[in-house]
Design an enzyme around this catalytic site. Structure first.
Site, PDB file in Angstrom:
ATOM      1  N   ARG A  48       5.323  24.779  57.368  1.00  0.00           N
ATOM      2  CA  ARG A  48       5.114  24.591  56.096  1.00  0.00           C
ATOM      3  C   ARG A  48       5.446  25.551  54.907  1.00  0.00           C
ATOM      4  NH1 ARG A  48       3.971  23.522  60.654  1.00  0.00           N
ATOM      5  NH2 ARG A  48       1.979  24.464  60.531  1.00  0.00           N
ATOM      6  N   THR A  49       4.877  26.698  55.313  1.00  0.00           N
ATOM      7  CA  THR A  49       5.212  27.956  54.491  1.00  0.00           C
ATOM      8  C   THR A  49       6.510  28.288  54.077  1.00  0.00           C
ATOM      9  OG1 THR A  49       3.016  28.810  54.605  1.00  0.00           O
ATOM     10  CG2 THR A  49       4.845  30.297  54.053  1.00  0.00           C
ATOM     11  N   CYS A  82      -4.181  20.893  58.080  1.00  0.00           N
ATOM     12  CA  CYS A  82      -3.316  21.751  57.698  1.00  0.00           C
ATOM     13  C   CYS A  82      -3.399  21.775  56.106  1.00  0.00           C
ATOM     14  CB  CYS A  82      -1.737  21.600  58.159  1.00  0.00           C
ATOM     15  SG  CYS A  82      -0.471  22.908  57.296  1.00  0.00           S
ATOM     16  N   THR A  84      -1.640  23.910  54.094  1.00  0.00           N
ATOM     17  CA  THR A  84      -0.472  23.953  53.366  1.00  0.00           C
ATOM     18  C   THR A  84       0.597  22.553  53.297  1.00  0.00           C
ATOM     19  OG1 THR A  84      -0.338  26.391  54.308  1.00  0.00           O
ATOM     20  CG2 THR A  84       1.638  25.529  53.424  1.00  0.00           C
ATOM     21  N   ALA A  85       0.240  22.001  54.418  1.00  0.00           N
ATOM     22  CA  ALA A  85       0.940  20.599  54.502  1.00  0.00           C
ATOM     23  C   ALA A  85       0.627  19.647  53.436  1.00  0.00           C
ATOM     24  CB  ALA A  85       0.654  19.912  55.794  1.00  0.00           C
ATOM     25  N   THR A 126      -2.306  30.899  53.306  1.00  0.00           N
ATOM     26  CA  THR A 126      -0.815  31.126  53.423  1.00  0.00           C
ATOM     27  C   THR A 126      -0.373  31.283  52.260  1.00  0.00           C
ATOM     28  OG1 THR A 126       0.125  29.359  53.528  1.00  0.00           O
ATOM     29  CG2 THR A 126      -0.931  29.828  55.582  1.00  0.00           C
ATOM     30  N   LYS A 166      -2.055  32.214  65.552  1.00  0.00           N
ATOM     31  CA  LYS A 166      -1.127  31.187  66.249  1.00  0.00           C
ATOM     32  C   LYS A 166      -0.209  31.838  67.275  1.00  0.00           C
ATOM     33  CE  LYS A 166       0.230  28.878  61.885  1.00  0.00           C
ATOM     34  NZ  LYS A 166      -0.140  27.296  62.284  1.00  0.00           N
ATOM     35  N   CYS A 196      -6.860  27.980  55.211  1.00  0.00           N
ATOM     36  CA  CYS A 196      -5.840  27.653  56.260  1.00  0.00           C
ATOM     37  C   CYS A 196      -6.727  27.447  57.445  1.00  0.00           C
ATOM     38  CB  CYS A 196      -4.879  29.072  56.660  1.00  0.00           C
ATOM     39  SG  CYS A 196      -4.030  28.880  57.899  1.00  0.00           S
TER      40      CYS A 196
END
Length: 231
Positions: A48-49, A82, A84-85, A126, A166, A196
């Site tokens: 996503r980032t 998520c 960022t999503a 993020t 991750k 995050c």
């Protein structure tokens, strides 16, 4: 009870963390009293980032694919672990016929309920979440100012998220994160959003303490409430 659908895979460990938090927060006395949950752990969803920064493929198509899969499987509403999503939240909701709980909005309402007079709060996240103004856009509506870390500290948080959690490289000097927290305390900012879904995992893993708000846990509580709500 309504059936929850989880758009997962962003990342898998964060997906498992949300599922675990729903189970632990439920007041079920036996297996049959737990909320029915469907998880699509879609690991094909692009980063996503990278997409927000314009250097990677958009994740929207795969996110919508997961959402439609969960909808067809009988989910009554969806949640997405998520932060960022949520940059793609509006486009997602237009593509399906069932509701999607907005983790960012649920977090803002939760914080205001706990601290009605709060005016500013720190955000660990993020770069994509910060550059996309994902928290700023929603928290501005509640008159709460989002304070980001310094640029070098954002890069350290990215390292923790991507290279440590991750990538499962757990040889990490977590004192660096404690130092970032201390910088905010020096500015009289004591509350921090772990924006995050890998960050609550990291804080627990390295036993880092702070006045944290965990959007994953907040989303779990909101999902339980919605699943058990009487029409």
């Amino acid at each position: 009870m309504k059936k929850i659908g989880i758009i997962g895979g962003m990342g898998p460990l964060a997906t498992a963390d949300l599922f675990t938090k729903i189970i632990k927060a439920s007041d079920a006395k036996c297996d049959n009293e737990h909320i029915p949950i469907i998880i699509d752990n879609n690991t094909k969803i692009p980063d996503r980032t990278s997409a927000i920064l314009g250097i990677g493929e958009s994740p929207l198509e795969e996110i919508i694919l997961s959402a439609k899969t969960l909808e067809k499987s009988g989910a009554d509403f969806l949640i997405m672990p998520c932060n960022t999503a949520h940059y793609f939240y509006n486009d997602l909701t237009k593509a399906i016929n069932i509701p999607v709980l907005n983790m960012i909005d649920e977090t803002a309402k939760f914080i205001l309920n706990k601290s009605p007079n709060i005016k500013r709060i720190a955000l660990f996240s993020t770069i994509g979440t910060l550059k996309g103004n994902i928290y700023q856009n929603i928290f501005n509506k509640y008159n709460i100012e989002i304070i980001p870390p310094e640029e070098e500290d954002i890069l350290e948080l990215m390292h923790l998220i991507y290279n440590v959690i991750k990538n499962n490289q757990l040889n990490y000097n977590h004192i660096k994160i404690i130092n970032i927290i201390e910088k905010f305390k020096e500015k009289n900012i004591d509350n921090i959003i772990l924006g995050c879904t890998e960050l609550p995992i990291a804080m627990n893993m390295f036993k880092i303490k702070g006045n944290f708000y965990d959007p994953t846990e907040i989303l779990a509580l909101s999902a339980i409430k919605k699943a058990k709500a009487t029409p």
